[in-house]
Design an enzyme around this catalytic site. Structure first.
Site, PDB file in Angstrom:
ATOM      1  N   HIS A  80      56.520  42.054  29.833  1.00 40.82           N
ATOM      2  CA  HIS A  80      56.846  41.476  28.505  1.00 40.82           C
ATOM      3  C   HIS A  80      58.210  41.761  27.465  1.00 40.82           C
ATOM      4  O   HIS A  80      57.977  42.276  26.718  1.00 40.82           O
ATOM      5  CB  HIS A  80      55.474  41.831  27.628  1.00 40.82           C
ATOM      6  CG  HIS A  80      55.080  41.298  26.716  1.00 40.82           C
ATOM      7  ND1 HIS A  80      55.588  40.058  26.086  1.00 40.82           N
ATOM      8  CD2 HIS A  80      54.331  41.519  25.432  1.00 40.82           C
ATOM      9  CE1 HIS A  80      55.240  39.780  25.191  1.00 40.82           C
ATOM     10  NE2 HIS A  80      54.050  40.547  24.703  1.00 40.82           N
ATOM     11  N   CYS A 126      55.100  37.936  19.459  1.00 39.21           N
ATOM     12  CA  CYS A 126      55.059  38.229  20.876  1.00 39.21           C
ATOM     13  C   CYS A 126      55.034  36.466  21.875  1.00 39.21           C
ATOM     14  O   CYS A 126      55.467  36.124  22.230  1.00 39.21           O
ATOM     15  CB  CYS A 126      54.105  38.398  21.648  1.00 39.21           C
ATOM     16  SG  CYS A 126      54.314  40.546  21.252  1.00 39.21           S
ATOM     17  N   CYS A 172      48.995  36.309  22.413  1.00 41.00           N
ATOM     18  CA  CYS A 172      48.490  37.159  22.043  1.00 41.00           C
ATOM     19  C   CYS A 172      49.673  37.260  21.177  1.00 41.00           C
ATOM     20  O   CYS A 172      51.115  37.516  21.524  1.00 41.00           O
ATOM     21  CB  CYS A 172      47.356  38.229  22.040  1.00 41.00           C
ATOM     22  SG  CYS A 172      48.672  39.356  22.346  1.00 41.00           S
TER      23      CYS A 172
END
Length: 383
Positions: free
Chosen positions: A339, A89, A369
């Site tokens: 996201h 991510c 994260c």
């Protein structure tokens, strides 16, 4: 050490699941903010030293070094190379770090950094699923070394989010209030024109279509939990979506030679890691490390962006570090905006930069994260 400057940053609007951008080829999705960035800055595209691009699940139409492909699809000079980064991510935040490091080292002067993810075309964890027939659906628990150290359990983000909520005493109701605020803040940002400057329209879409302004606490409370007896629901998690963002990073010499006006300076970059089974806790030690390394405290930071993978992640981070919600994700986060994995880091930085300029803040800190229990931290100084 030489300075690295952010000249400009631009992103696409975020397309929801099965939304406006769903049929767009991943290369065209990624090319869009790069093309807009070149047009907005007026930079000679042939002077760019490299394109550093974040993307996860690089299979199918996202395969073959999409960092190179997006530049070519944007119609820009073919002598400029590109590379693709996968720090899960945090891929495009890491792309900005690598770009800044290239400039700070003196080996590069102009670098385009960013990332993209077409989650409608390539669903999350598609690369793992593609490997399932070969016995690698879980890339870790087939390794004797991994099993000896961490066991053979399947790593699961939901489990991690649940564990974090339990450890930090975060209730479902508190997470739903956080999620509600994310949608309200994102809608307010659009209503007030705060996103206008950072978004370049694409495929007829000129604003994020992931925001649900009609969200209510009652509606969130009615959602079923993902795990029986758990507290995590779809309403307190980030959305699958399509999106991309790009930044132009420049050296002081490039600023002078090309007549550029920097918007911000890269003040600090670092990355740290934590327990991979907990997976989502690394923003806590990473932020502590970054502040100490930079000789700063929480009170020195005017605005924060902490990715809302799940509400429990930024909430535990805020609780542990004493960071007020009033300074965090002030224009909404991934629960409302989505996201797009490999593109989120660059999207967060684009939004953080605009928010600092809007509020007159000086320092902004971004963290998120990442798979494997990792977290990047970037501190920028508005100029």
């Amino acid at each position: 050490m030489a300075e690295a400057y952010i000249i400009d940053a631009v992103r696409t609007p975020i397309g929801r699941k099965k939304g406006t951008l769903a049929e767009l080829h991943p290369a065209d999705l990624g090319a869009a903010p790069i093309k807009a960035l070149v047009e907005r800055t007026g930079i000679d595209a042939g002077a760019v030293d490299d394109v550093v691009w974040g993307c996860c699940d690089t299979i199918g139409p996202q395969a073959g070094d999409i960092g190179r492909t997006v530049w070519l699809v944007a119609g820009l000079p073919q002598h400029v190379p590109g590379t693709t980064i996968d720090r899960q991510c945090g891929s495009s935040q890491q792309a900005v770090h690598f770009a800044a490091q290239g400039v700070m080292s003196g080996t590069q002067d102009l670098v385009v950094a960013g990332g993209s993810q077409a989650m409608n075309a390539i669903p999350i964890s598609a690369a793992m699923l593609a490997a399932e027939p070969y016995g690698f659906a879980n890339p870790f628990n087939t390794s004797p070394g991994w099993v000896a150290r961490y066991g053979d359990g399947i790593l699961n983000q939901i489990n991690s989010a649940e564990m974090i909520a339990a450890k930090w005493g975060i209730s479902r109701e508190a997470m739903e209030e956080f999620a509600f605020a994310s949608h309200q803040r994102a809608q307010a940002a659009w209503d007030n024109g705060w996103f206008d400057a950072e978004v370049s329209p694409l495929a007829g879409l000129d604003r994020d279509e992931t925001i649900r302004p009609q969200t209510t606490l009652e509606g969130l409370a009615s959602l079923r939990t993902v795990q029986e007896g758990g507290v995590i629901t779809a309403g307190v998690a980030s959305q699958n979506c399509d999106g991309a963002a790009a930044l132009l990073i420049a050296s002081e010499q490039a600023v002078k030679e090309h007549g550029l006006k920097p918007r911000a300076r890269i003040h600090h970059i670092s990355v740290r890691a934590d327990d991979p089974v907990w997976m989502l806790t690394a923003p806590i030690p990473a932020t502590q490390y970054a502040l100490k390394k930079a000789g700063m405290s929480v009170s020195d930071i005017d605005l924060f962006e902490c990715n809302e993978a799940f509400a429990s992640v930024p909430m535990a981070w805020m609780k542990e570090l004493g960071i007020p919600h009033e300074k965090v994700n002030v224009q909404g986060g991934a629960i409302a905006l989505g996201h797009p994995l490999g593109g989120t880091g660059a999207r967060l930085m684009t939004t953080l930069l605009g928010a600092l300029e809007r509020t007159g803040g000086r320092y902004g800190l971004q963290t998120m994260c990442e798979g494997g229990g990792q977290a990047n931290v970037t501190i920028i100084e508005r100029l």
